[in-house]
Design an enzyme around this catalytic site. Sequence first.
Site, mmCIF file in Angstrom:
data_model
loop_
_atom_site.group_PDB
_atom_site.id
_atom_site.type_symbol
_atom_site.label_atom_id
_atom_site.label_comp_id
_atom_site.label_asym_id
_atom_site.label_seq_id
_atom_site.Cartn_x
_atom_site.Cartn_y
_atom_site.Cartn_z
ATOM 1 N NE ARG A 186 -3.642 -0.008 0.747
ATOM 2 C CZ ARG A 186 -5.087 -0.151 -0.247
ATOM 3 N NH1 ARG A 186 -4.953 0.621 -1.195
ATOM 4 N NH2 ARG A 186 -5.637 -1.036 0.299
ATOM 5 N NE ARG A 233 -3.192 -4.595 -6.550
ATOM 6 C CZ ARG A 233 -3.872 -3.927 -6.027
ATOM 7 N NH1 ARG A 233 -3.665 -2.529 -5.582
ATOM 8 N NH2 ARG A 233 -5.143 -4.279 -5.701
ATOM 9 C CG HIS A 252 -3.048 2.456 -7.893
ATOM 10 N ND1 HIS A 252 -3.262 3.401 -6.600
ATOM 11 C CD2 HIS A 252 -4.277 2.238 -8.068
ATOM 12 C CE1 HIS A 252 -4.339 3.437 -6.528
ATOM 13 N NE2 HIS A 252 -5.236 2.584 -7.033
ATOM 14 C CG ASP A 275 -12.325 5.720 -7.044
ATOM 15 O OD1 ASP A 275 -11.739 5.718 -7.916
ATOM 16 O OD2 ASP A 275 -12.801 4.552 -6.608
ATOM 17 C CD GLU A 315 -5.136 5.014 -9.517
ATOM 18 O OE1 GLU A 315 -5.799 4.259 -10.233
ATOM 19 O OE2 GLU A 315 -5.694 5.441 -8.333
#
Length: 279
Positions: free
Chosen positions: A57, A79, A150, A195, A254
């Site tokens: 994270r 990832r 990201h 978002d 991103e």
Amino acid sequence: MKRGNNDLPCIELRHPSGAQLDVYLHGAHAVSWRSADGGQNLFMSSKTDFKPGCPIRGGIPIVFPQFGDGPLPKHGFARVTGWDLLDTRLHESGYAEARLGLHETAETMQVWPQEFRMEISFRLKAQELEVALAVMNTGKGEISFNIGLHTYFLVDDIAKVMVSGLAGARLMDFLGSRQEEKEGREKITIDRETDRVYPNAPDRVLLHGIAGGRGIAIEKYGMRDIVIWNPWIEKSRRMEDFGDSDYLSMVCVETGNLRGRVTLEPGATHKSSTTFTLA
Ligand code: BG6
């Protein structure tokens, strides 16, 4: 190569200017980028686990071959997979480079039965980082995928963060109606859960207010979309690997082919990159 958290192998890429980038082979994941001005540019959650099989994270997670939810693990398997170190070197033209590679394995074939080769290059200069991605279709049929970075930026105070360069761009709010709207703001500020995807966004945006009150230019190539994400208060509390007040010190901008997919014929290669330059 040093051993990082949980004994995971980590490359320390150094530039003569003093800039330094730390990249875990797990996910080809950049977890720290200090530019020559001494500033840390990437946010890392103190609660991330560094467990094999789990995403880290913070830093720069690689999105591939799926963005968001779908049949594959969220944001794809790149990832959470161990990558191979291909090469590190200092180029005469003045940048330090680390190249890592990934290709299909029995495990990836189980969730995504496609043959591919992927390469990521981190190119580090004093005040700049370029991250370049290449995906080769090594199989016999067409493949299609999402791909992107990201990136989590470290900020002093989310209240002082602004993104500019997106005025007039189309956007879809994942938290709202998902209807297409137009961005009306010259300077986008973040004061709530955010978002949103900007499909076919302009190739250059500026992020103001990263750590130390600095600004950074984000320039994408071969990548259509931009997503701006901040989980804000409630979602931060729900995320196990994220501190309750971490939303105050990060923002994700991103870049990638996130909303639309890339389609590749057998033998073809797709190249894309993002360059981050301290302003
Ligand atoms: C963003 C998505 O790209 O990533 C969000 O738009 C998501 O919906 C966020 O919550 C973080 O995803 P994850 O899987 O790393 O928790």
